[in-house]
Design a protein around this motif. Structure first.
Motif, PDB file in Angstrom:
ATOM      1  N   PRO A  53      -1.664  51.460 127.184  1.00  0.00           N
ATOM      2  CA  PRO A  53      -2.170  52.700 126.579  1.00  0.00           C
ATOM      3  C   PRO A  53      -1.805  52.731 125.094  1.00  0.00           C
ATOM      4  O   PRO A  53      -0.883  52.049 124.652  1.00  0.00           O
ATOM      5  N   SER A  54      -2.526  53.531 124.344  1.00  0.00           N
ATOM      6  CA  SER A  54      -2.180  53.710 122.934  1.00  0.00           C
ATOM      7  C   SER A  54      -0.815  54.375 122.807  1.00  0.00           C
ATOM      8  O   SER A  54      -0.005  54.000 121.961  1.00  0.00           O
ATOM      9  N   PHE A  55      -0.569  55.346 123.670  1.00  0.00           N
ATOM     10  CA  PHE A  55       0.694  56.061 123.684  1.00  0.00           C
ATOM     11  C   PHE A  55       0.971  56.495 125.110  1.00  0.00           C
ATOM     12  O   PHE A  55       0.045  56.866 125.833  1.00  0.00           O
ATOM     13  N   SER A  56       2.220  56.451 125.505  1.00  0.00           N
ATOM     14  CA  SER A  56       2.564  56.882 126.856  1.00  0.00           C
ATOM     15  C   SER A  56       3.973  57.453 126.893  1.00  0.00           C
ATOM     16  O   SER A  56       4.874  56.949 126.228  1.00  0.00           O
ATOM     17  N   THR A  57       4.101  58.467 127.699  1.00  0.00           N
ATOM     18  CA  THR A  57       5.404  59.011 128.022  1.00  0.00           C
ATOM     19  C   THR A  57       5.342  59.419 129.490  1.00  0.00           C
ATOM     20  O   THR A  57       4.334  59.937 129.946  1.00  0.00           O
ATOM     21  N   ASN A  66       4.429  53.273 122.251  1.00  0.00           N
ATOM     22  CA  ASN A  66       3.421  53.397 121.208  1.00  0.00           C
ATOM     23  C   ASN A  66       2.940  51.984 120.921  1.00  0.00           C
ATOM     24  O   ASN A  66       3.725  51.140 120.500  1.00  0.00           O
ATOM     25  N   VAL A  67       1.669  51.693 121.187  1.00  0.00           N
ATOM     26  CA  VAL A  67       1.182  50.317 121.093  1.00  0.00           C
ATOM     27  C   VAL A  67       1.358  49.742 119.688  1.00  0.00           C
ATOM     28  O   VAL A  67       1.688  48.569 119.549  1.00  0.00           O
ATOM     29  N   PHE A  90      -5.145  40.347 125.522  1.00  0.00           N
ATOM     30  CA  PHE A  90      -4.539  41.594 125.079  1.00  0.00           C
ATOM     31  C   PHE A  90      -5.618  42.480 124.480  1.00  0.00           C
ATOM     32  O   PHE A  90      -6.397  42.036 123.634  1.00  0.00           O
ATOM     33  N   SER A  91      -5.672  43.730 124.943  1.00  0.00           N
ATOM     34  CA  SER A  91      -6.675  44.675 124.479  1.00  0.00           C
ATOM     35  C   SER A  91      -6.025  46.023 124.225  1.00  0.00           C
ATOM     36  O   SER A  91      -5.069  46.396 124.907  1.00  0.00           O
ATOM     37  N   THR A  92      -6.548  46.730 123.242  1.00  0.00           N
ATOM     38  CA  THR A  92      -6.084  48.089 122.990  1.00  0.00           C
ATOM     39  C   THR A  92      -7.249  48.972 122.560  1.00  0.00           C
ATOM     40  O   THR A  92      -8.159  48.506 121.877  1.00  0.00           O
ATOM     41  N   ASN A  93      -7.198  50.215 122.983  1.00  0.00           N
ATOM     42  CA  ASN A  93      -8.206  51.200 122.587  1.00  0.00           C
ATOM     43  C   ASN A  93      -7.758  52.009 121.378  1.00  0.00           C
ATOM     44  O   ASN A  93      -8.489  52.891 120.934  1.00  0.00           O
ATOM     45  N   PHE A  94      -6.587  51.717 120.849  1.00  0.00           N
ATOM     46  CA  PHE A  94      -6.094  52.427 119.675  1.00  0.00           C
ATOM     47  C   PHE A  94      -6.891  51.956 118.464  1.00  0.00           C
ATOM     48  O   PHE A  94      -6.767  50.809 118.026  1.00  0.00           O
ATOM     49  N   LEU A  95      -7.738  52.843 117.929  1.00  0.00           N
ATOM     50  CA  LEU A  95      -8.704  52.441 116.905  1.00  0.00           C
ATOM     51  C   LEU A  95      -8.064  52.030 115.586  1.00  0.00           C
ATOM     52  O   LEU A  95      -8.617  51.208 114.870  1.00  0.00           O
ATOM     53  N   GLY A  96      -6.914  52.548 115.247  1.00  0.00           N
ATOM     54  CA  GLY A  96      -6.264  52.164 114.003  1.00  0.00           C
ATOM     55  C   GLY A  96      -5.325  50.979 114.155  1.00  0.00           C
ATOM     56  O   GLY A  96      -4.570  50.658 113.245  1.00  0.00           O
TER      57      GLY A  96
END
Length: 141
Positions: A53-57, A66-67, A90-96
């Motif tokens: 995830p981009s961020f998880s808690t 925080n990716v 490795f993939s991430t949806n965090f656009l920045g």
């Protein structure tokens, strides 16, 4: 750490004829899991798919994830779990997201797959970023 995503993964493996008892679908804090696996030199992998995830808690993890902040440590840990020549997607949806050079240090090759992974009919071209990383073929961990 989502049962829903694990259910989807299991269903997709079955739909694609890839169900196999050798495939492990685990619900865990990925950072803690990778650290635990590094304690067992017998536990190595030919293929790892990592889509954090981009961020998880969560109550089930220590601290937050925080990716952008944590990807260097995560990718280093996964590299140590790969067999020689093993592959990490490795993939991430965090656009920045910006992949740091230190995150891929020690991989034999790193190829960004993003442009070829986005469907032509998808209007928003920045839906994710993804890479294929190959562990060194000689030596091991």
């Amino acid at each position: 750490m989502s049962n829903t995503y694990l259910d989807w993964a299991e269903e997709n493996l079955a739909l694609n004829g890839l169900s196999d008892p050798r495939h492990a679908l685990l619900r865990a804090d990925a950072m803690a899991w990778a650290q635990d696996q590094r304690q067992d030199p017998e536990q190595t992998f030919d293929l790892v798919v990592c889509d954090p995830p981009s961020f998880s808690t969560s109550k089930k993890m220590q601290g937050t994830f925080n990716v952008q902040r944590d990807h260097v440590r995560m990718l280093e840990g996964i590299r140590e779990l790969l067999n020689p020549g093993g592959i990490l997607y490795f993939s991430t949806n965090f656009l920045g997201f910006e992949l740091k050079d230190t995150a891929v240090r020690g991989y034999e090759s790193v190829e960004e797959l993003t442009p070829g992974s986005i469907p032509e009919d998808f209007q928003r071209k920045e839906i994710h970023r993804c890479w294929r990383m190959v562990a060194p073929r000689a030596g091991g961990r």
